[in-house]
Design an enzyme around this catalytic site. Structure first.
Site, PDB file in Angstrom:
ATOM      1  N   VAL A  23       0.852  -1.202   0.000  1.00  0.00           N
ATOM      2  CA  VAL A  23       0.000   0.000   0.000  1.00  0.00           C
ATOM      3  C   VAL A  23       0.883   1.245   0.000  1.00  0.00           C
ATOM      4  O   VAL A  23       0.682   2.182  -0.789  1.00  0.00           O
ATOM      5  CB  VAL A  23      -0.950   0.017   1.228  1.00  0.00           C
ATOM      6  CG1 VAL A  23      -1.756   1.308   1.263  1.00  0.00           C
ATOM      7  CG2 VAL A  23      -1.873  -1.195   1.192  1.00  0.00           C
ATOM      8  N   PRO A  43      11.173  -0.204   8.849  1.00  0.00           N
ATOM      9  CA  PRO A  43      12.254  -1.101   9.257  1.00  0.00           C
ATOM     10  C   PRO A  43      12.665  -2.036   8.130  1.00  0.00           C
ATOM     11  O   PRO A  43      13.811  -2.438   8.018  1.00  0.00           O
ATOM     12  CB  PRO A  43      11.666  -1.889  10.439  1.00  0.00           C
ATOM     13  CG  PRO A  43      10.189  -1.667  10.379  1.00  0.00           C
ATOM     14  CD  PRO A  43       9.942  -0.412   9.625  1.00  0.00           C
ATOM     15  N   ASP A 255     -26.872   3.108 -45.092  1.00  0.00           N
ATOM     16  CA  ASP A 255     -27.189   2.058 -46.063  1.00  0.00           C
ATOM     17  C   ASP A 255     -28.296   1.152 -45.555  1.00  0.00           C
ATOM     18  O   ASP A 255     -28.640   1.171 -44.379  1.00  0.00           O
ATOM     19  CB  ASP A 255     -25.952   1.171 -46.267  1.00  0.00           C
ATOM     20  CG  ASP A 255     -25.041   1.751 -47.325  1.00  0.00           C
ATOM     21  OD1 ASP A 255     -25.488   2.639 -48.060  1.00  0.00           O
ATOM     22  OD2 ASP A 255     -23.879   1.301 -47.407  1.00  0.00           O
ATOM     23  N   LYS A 277     -29.540   0.915 -51.462  1.00  0.00           N
ATOM     24  CA  LYS A 277     -29.852   0.588 -52.853  1.00  0.00           C
ATOM     25  C   LYS A 277     -30.693  -0.670 -52.845  1.00  0.00           C
ATOM     26  O   LYS A 277     -30.163  -1.761 -52.742  1.00  0.00           O
ATOM     27  CB  LYS A 277     -28.562   0.351 -53.633  1.00  0.00           C
ATOM     28  CG  LYS A 277     -27.620   1.506 -53.527  1.00  0.00           C
ATOM     29  CD  LYS A 277     -26.299   1.143 -54.144  1.00  0.00           C
ATOM     30  CE  LYS A 277     -25.162   1.548 -53.268  1.00  0.00           C
ATOM     31  NZ  LYS A 277     -23.894   1.019 -53.700  1.00  0.00           N
ATOM     32  N   GLY A 309     -21.064  -3.556 -41.929  1.00  0.00           N
ATOM     33  CA  GLY A 309     -19.775  -4.255 -41.797  1.00  0.00           C
ATOM     34  C   GLY A 309     -18.613  -3.300 -41.712  1.00  0.00           C
ATOM     35  O   GLY A 309     -18.635  -2.347 -40.932  1.00  0.00           O
ATOM     36  N   ILE A 313     -14.314  -3.206 -46.819  1.00  0.00           N
ATOM     37  CA  ILE A 313     -14.451  -4.567 -47.347  1.00  0.00           C
ATOM     38  C   ILE A 313     -15.742  -4.633 -48.154  1.00  0.00           C
ATOM     39  O   ILE A 313     -16.836  -4.555 -47.588  1.00  0.00           O
ATOM     40  CB  ILE A 313     -14.420  -5.615 -46.212  1.00  0.00           C
ATOM     41  CG1 ILE A 313     -13.029  -5.585 -45.572  1.00  0.00           C
ATOM     42  CG2 ILE A 313     -14.742  -7.012 -46.773  1.00  0.00           C
ATOM     43  CD1 ILE A 313     -12.825  -6.566 -44.461  1.00  0.00           C
ATOM     44  N   THR A 338     -16.539  -6.936 -39.990  1.00  0.00           N
ATOM     45  CA  THR A 338     -17.064  -7.343 -41.291  1.00  0.00           C
ATOM     46  C   THR A 338     -17.955  -8.580 -41.150  1.00  0.00           C
ATOM     47  O   THR A 338     -17.838  -9.331 -40.164  1.00  0.00           O
ATOM     48  CB  THR A 338     -15.900  -7.593 -42.278  1.00  0.00           C
ATOM     49  OG1 THR A 338     -16.448  -7.747 -43.582  1.00  0.00           O
ATOM     50  CG2 THR A 338     -15.086  -8.823 -41.907  1.00  0.00           C
ATOM     51  N   ALA A 339     -18.854  -8.783 -42.118  1.00  0.00           N
ATOM     52  CA  ALA A 339     -19.829  -9.875 -42.033  1.00  0.00           C
ATOM     53  C   ALA A 339     -19.145 -11.222 -41.787  1.00  0.00           C
ATOM     54  O   ALA A 339     -19.634 -12.031 -40.997  1.00  0.00           O
ATOM     55  CB  ALA A 339     -20.669  -9.923 -43.304  1.00  0.00           C
ATOM     56  N   MET A 390     -22.277 -11.472 -51.122  1.00  0.00           N
ATOM     57  CA  MET A 390     -23.158 -11.242 -52.280  1.00  0.00           C
ATOM     58  C   MET A 390     -23.133 -12.449 -53.216  1.00  0.00           C
ATOM     59  O   MET A 390     -23.104 -12.293 -54.445  1.00  0.00           O
ATOM     60  CB  MET A 390     -22.704  -9.976 -53.052  1.00  0.00           C
ATOM     61  CG  MET A 390     -22.703  -8.728 -52.190  1.00  0.00           C
ATOM     62  SD  MET A 390     -21.872  -7.328 -52.952  1.00  0.00           S
ATOM     63  CE  MET A 390     -20.147  -7.679 -52.628  1.00  0.00           C
ATOM     64  N   GLY A 419     -27.047 -12.611 -40.459  1.00  0.00           N
ATOM     65  CA  GLY A 419     -26.139 -12.978 -39.368  1.00  0.00           C
ATOM     66  C   GLY A 419     -26.064 -11.914 -38.287  1.00  0.00           C
ATOM     67  O   GLY A 419     -26.180 -10.728 -38.570  1.00  0.00           O
TER      68      GLY A 419
HETATM   69  N1  SAH Z   1     -18.955  -3.958 -46.061  1.00  0.00           N
HETATM   70  C1  SAH Z   1     -19.731  -5.105 -45.712  1.00  0.00           C
HETATM   71  C2  SAH Z   1     -20.094  -5.954 -46.906  1.00  0.00           C
HETATM   72  C3  SAH Z   1     -20.971  -5.279 -47.898  1.00  0.00           C
HETATM   73  S1  SAH Z   1     -21.384  -6.308 -49.247  1.00  0.00           S
HETATM   74  C4  SAH Z   1     -18.981  -5.925 -44.653  1.00  0.00           C
HETATM   75  O1  SAH Z   1     -17.817  -5.670 -44.377  1.00  0.00           O
HETATM   76  O2  SAH Z   1     -19.585  -6.841 -44.092  1.00  0.00           O
HETATM   77  C5  SAH Z   1     -22.945  -6.936 -48.753  1.00  0.00           C
HETATM   78  C6  SAH Z   1     -22.866  -8.417 -48.491  1.00  0.00           C
HETATM   79  O3  SAH Z   1     -22.340  -8.651 -47.189  1.00  0.00           O
HETATM   80  C7  SAH Z   1     -24.195  -9.097 -48.469  1.00  0.00           C
HETATM   81  O4  SAH Z   1     -24.627  -9.436 -49.771  1.00  0.00           O
HETATM   82  C8  SAH Z   1     -23.898 -10.335 -47.639  1.00  0.00           C
HETATM   83  O5  SAH Z   1     -23.271 -11.317 -48.418  1.00  0.00           O
HETATM   84  C9  SAH Z   1     -22.922  -9.807 -46.647  1.00  0.00           C
HETATM   85  N2  SAH Z   1     -23.564  -9.460 -45.373  1.00  0.00           N
HETATM   86  C10 SAH Z   1     -23.579  -8.264 -44.784  1.00  0.00           C
HETATM   87  N3  SAH Z   1     -24.230  -8.316 -43.608  1.00  0.00           N
HETATM   88  C11 SAH Z   1     -24.643  -9.568 -43.458  1.00  0.00           C
HETATM   89  C12 SAH Z   1     -25.372 -10.270 -42.446  1.00  0.00           C
HETATM   90  N4  SAH Z   1     -25.794  -9.654 -41.352  1.00  0.00           N
HETATM   91  N5  SAH Z   1     -25.594 -11.583 -42.617  1.00  0.00           N
HETATM   92  C13 SAH Z   1     -25.150 -12.225 -43.703  1.00  0.00           C
HETATM   93  N6  SAH Z   1     -24.469 -11.625 -44.673  1.00  0.00           N
HETATM   94  C14 SAH Z   1     -24.221 -10.321 -44.570  1.00  0.00           C
END
Ligand code: SAH
Length: 463
Positions: A23, A43, A255, A277, A309, A313, A338-339, A390, A419
């Site tokens: 301490v 001491p 998005d 989109k 994500g 990527i 990322t996904a 995709m 996911g």
């Molecule tokens: N920038 C994003 C990817 C964009 S491209 C990243 O880093 O994750 C979009 C594609 O990502 C989708 O067509 C699908 O294949 C995948 N994706 C994104 N989120 C998802 C999810 N929650 N579950 C499954 N696939 C997913």
């Protein structure tokens, strides 16, 4: 208020610590960091205090405390008593009262003229937390929360701001003007640049703002863009940094794949613009989005561009960043989960595993018009865990491509829909049955296809 919070300059001042245990060593450490000349009366010394001694940080007087022992010492400015001998602690306390030296007896609030708070050290910025001695544990819990909240590099920011204080004073004569300048600057990505140690980039923003003040006569808002990765679905998977910048933004461009909960986390008054989109006919063109960001930033808006994500990527983040660079707009990129990483973890298996796979490929199943197709020959031989983004529409092509180049039809494959969200659906199949499974299950986007032996680990991890 039980105590007055006060930061004391003890550089080169004599301070005394009674006790040689852990301490006492912790308290000594604080005094040393603040530049005091520390004498320890004890001491014997335990390991931690020996460490200070061997590094020349303390002077040791091998003794037990007594009024006589004090006779040879330069009178200390502050005294800490941290022994486990109640009588010694009492004696120290009474001696200090008599000599009018502020004293702290460790863990005994009744015998303290001052207390040492729990601190979050982002020197030169220090945050002190105290419960007035009622609960050191509560103070430490609070400290831990603050530690998580305040980026580690915050000291660099304080340092940088301190360095420019005079220059800003020389440039902006009015107090109100200076206040406005600092408020605008400290509400921008200047903070993140400095905290990360990108000092030059931070200085550029600071200088730009100073130039604006010179030209316009007042501080204007900093127009800039944050490209933020919002993660794959679960709003909890966003980063601290992403959240911080999101809450700074005036306009949010988001998005389709960004969780609504994340868009909600922006400031209430922030303008929210959907740039998803959905289909061929109703899409906002990529070029329009990029131009919109440039225009908004030029109006002095802080724009958060939220992407599913990770922005770099398959997110076209770099294309957007390029236009920002061309237009001289400051921007920050915040990586996201990322996904591939999110979906595999939530589906219950890793992307690499010592026994099954040493590498990972992230592949787009949807090539840009005119671009080269996927190199199935290389992939089939690679041993990689393959993650197709995709890829639903082209699943039959992916399957055929890989089988054609010698991959085993029994290689495990996973289809993960939505996911990391509450509606996540995981279907485990094999490469040979990939396309038919997708058809039979009416798989809907967003969905990820993962192919690789590593999927077998899922069985071991399922409870
Ligand atoms: N920038 C994003 C990817 C964009 S491209 C990243 O880093 O994750 C979009 C594609 O990502 C989708 O067509 C699908 O294949 C995948 N994706 C994104 N989120 C998802 C999810 N929650 N579950 C499954 N696939 C997913």
């Amino acid at each position: 208020m039980d105590y007055l919070p006060i930061f004391v300059n003890i550089k080169d001042q004599h301070c005394l610590i009674i006790g040689g245990g852990a301490v006492a060593a912790r308290k000594a450490d604080l005094f040393i960091k603040a530049g005091a000349i520390v004498t320890v009366i004890a001491p014997e010394l335990k390991t931690e205090m020996k460490f200070h001694l061997s590094h020349g940080k303390i002077v040791w007087q091998m003794d037990t405390f007594s009024v006589e022992a004090m006779a040879n010492l330069t009178p200390p400015k502050y005294v800490i008593s941290a022994t486990d001998d109640e009588a010694v602690n009492q004696a120290v306390y009474h001696y200090c009262q008599l000599q009018k030296i502020p004293v702290n007896v460790a863990d005994q609030t009744a015998y303290c003229d001052f207390i040492l708070p729990a601190i979050v050290d982002r020197s030169p910025m220090i945050i002190a937390v105290s419960t007035g001695g009622r609960s050191p544990v509560l103070a430490r819990v609070m400290k831990a929360r603050l530690e998580a909240l305040i980026p580690a590099g915050f000291g660099r920011l304080a340092e940088l701001v301190g360095r420019y204080r005079q220059k800003v004073k020389d440039t902006i004569s009015h107090l109100d003007g200076r206040k406005a300048f600092w408020e605008k600057l400290l509400d921008s990505s200047f903070i993140d640049k400095a905290v990360q140690g990108r000092i030059e980039a931070a200085e550029v923003v600071l200088q730009q703002q100073l130039d604006t003040v010179k030209a316009e006569g007042q501080a204007l808002p900093v127009g800039e863009v944050y490209l933020i990765g919002a993660g794959p679905g679960d709003p909890d998977l966003m980063t601290f940094k992403g959240l911080r910048l999101l809450q700074q933004a005036d306009v949010i461009l988001y998005d389709r794949l960004v969780a609504p909960e994340i868009v909600e986390m922006a400031r209430r008054e922030a303008e929210r613009i959907y740039v998803g989109k959905k289909d061929k006919w109703h899409k906002v063109q990529q070029i329009d989005i990029s131009q919109m960001m440039v225009d908004l930033a030029k109006q002095g808006k802080r724009v958060a561009r939220l992407k599913g994500g990770d922005p770099y990527i398959f997110g076209r983040g770099a294309e957007e960043a390029e236009l920002l660079v061309k237009n001289g707009i400051p921007f920050e990129v915040v990586p996201g989960i990322t996904a591939a990483a999110g979906c595999s973890a939530y589906a219950g298996f890793p992307l690499t595993h010592r026994e099954f796979s040493q590498s990972v490929s992230l592949i787009t199943g949807h090539q840009q018009a005119g671009a080269e197709g996927v190199d199935y020959a290389r992939l089939a031989q690679s041993g990689d865990t393959m993650v197709f983004y995709m890829g639903i529409k082209n699943a039959a092509k992916i399957q055929a491509g890989l089988l054609e180049h010698g991959m085993d039809a029994m290689t495990p494959a996973a289809i993960i829909e939505k996911g990391t969200t509450p509606e996540q659906k995981v279907t485990i199949t094999t490469l040979g049955k990939l396309a038919i499974t997708i058809e039979d299950n009416l798989v809907k986007p967003p969905a990820l296809l993962i192919v690789g032996e590593v999927i077998k680990v899922r069985e071991r991890l399922l409870k």
